[in-house]
Scaffold this motif. Structure first.
Motif, PDB file in Angstrom:
ATOM      1  N   ARG A  86       3.031  -8.805   4.036  1.00 53.57           N
ATOM      2  CA  ARG A  86       2.084  -8.146   3.134  1.00 53.57           C
ATOM      3  C   ARG A  86       1.141  -9.157   2.481  1.00 53.57           C
ATOM      4  O   ARG A  86      -0.074  -8.957   2.438  1.00 53.57           O
TER       5      ARG A  86
ATOM      6  N   ARG B 275      -4.192  -2.968   3.793  1.00 51.60           N
ATOM      7  CA  ARG B 275      -4.539  -1.579   3.492  1.00 51.60           C
ATOM      8  C   ARG B 275      -5.034  -0.830   4.727  1.00 51.60           C
ATOM      9  O   ARG B 275      -5.160   0.381   4.709  1.00 51.60           O
ATOM     10  N   GLN B 276      -5.324  -1.554   5.794  1.00 49.08           N
ATOM     11  CA  GLN B 276      -5.783  -0.910   7.023  1.00 49.08           C
ATOM     12  C   GLN B 276      -4.621  -0.405   7.877  1.00 49.08           C
ATOM     13  O   GLN B 276      -4.841   0.318   8.836  1.00 49.08           O
TER      14      GLN B 276
ATOM     15  N   ARG C 156      -2.925  -9.306  12.138  1.00 47.66           N
ATOM     16  CA  ARG C 156      -4.347  -9.281  11.742  1.00 47.66           C
ATOM     17  C   ARG C 156      -5.245  -9.103  12.969  1.00 47.66           C
ATOM     18  O   ARG C 156      -6.242  -8.396  12.916  1.00 47.66           O
TER      19      ARG C 156
ATOM     20  N   GLY D 281      -3.188  -9.953   3.247  1.00 44.82           N
ATOM     21  CA  GLY D 281      -4.203  -9.815   2.213  1.00 44.82           C
ATOM     22  C   GLY D 281      -4.765  -8.409   2.155  1.00 44.82           C
ATOM     23  O   GLY D 281      -4.044  -7.430   2.248  1.00 44.82           O
ATOM     24  N   ARG D 282      -6.085  -8.315   2.045  1.00 44.27           N
ATOM     25  CA  ARG D 282      -6.732  -6.997   1.961  1.00 44.27           C
ATOM     26  C   ARG D 282      -6.590  -6.190   3.246  1.00 44.27           C
ATOM     27  O   ARG D 282      -6.673  -4.968   3.239  1.00 44.27           O
TER      28      ARG D 282
ATOM     29  N   PRO E  65       0.841  -1.198   0.000  1.00 41.58           N
ATOM     30  CA  PRO E  65       0.000   0.000   0.000  1.00 41.58           C
ATOM     31  C   PRO E  65       0.876   1.247   0.000  1.00 41.58           C
ATOM     32  O   PRO E  65       2.056   1.192   0.338  1.00 41.58           O
TER      33      PRO E  65
END
Length: 145
Positions: free
Chosen positions: A84, A92-93, A138, A88-89, A51
């Motif tokens: 990274r 981006r947080q 996570r 996963g998605r 990101p």
């Protein structure tokens, strides 16, 4: 900036040279496969899969506001790539700081790691964690983030 792209550029040049040699020897199919492999390796080792990076001071400020972790990383680091990809998605947080582009970020990593630029270093609630398990990172993400 150039330091971040050195490895991907070298991979592309080596892959192109190898593919050209294979094409000249008559094995175009193998050349295409080799070139594709080197392109994928270059992409994985480039800053493109991460990101957008922010500065260390901006990341600290934003993290204090919303509590999201800050990740200090550098291109070509296999542990950063692993983190990274495994996030996963959710990646981006987080706030990502490229230590090769931000001297303040590099200094913060050295302070947290006894003078070493060991990455990834993830800062959660002001506490640094060097090369943490991606599953743990996570867990640090709030569901509302």
């Amino acid at each position: 900036m150039m330091r971040a792209w050195t490895l991907p550029i070298l991979l592309m040049l080596c892959g192109s040279a190898l593919a050209a040699g294979l094409v000249s020897s008559g094995t175009a199919g193998t050349a295409a496969a080799v070139l594709l492999l080197f392109v994928l390796l270059a992409g994985v080792n480039s800053p493109l899969i991460f990101p957008k990076s922010v500065g260390a001071s901006e990341a600290r400020r934003l993290s204090e506001i919303d509590g999201r972790p800050v990740v200090f990383w550098r291109p070509g680091c296999q542990y950063c790539i692993r983190l990274r990809i495994r996030l996963g998605r959710g990646a981006r947080q987080l706030y990502w700081v490229n230590i090769w582009r931000d001297p303040d970020g590099a200094a913060e990593v050295r302070t947290a790691n006894d003078g070493n630029e060991t990455v990834p270093t993830v800062v959660v609630a002001g506490r640094p964690h060097t090369n943490p398990d991606p599953a743990w990172v996570r867990e640090q993400l709030s569901p509302s983030a």
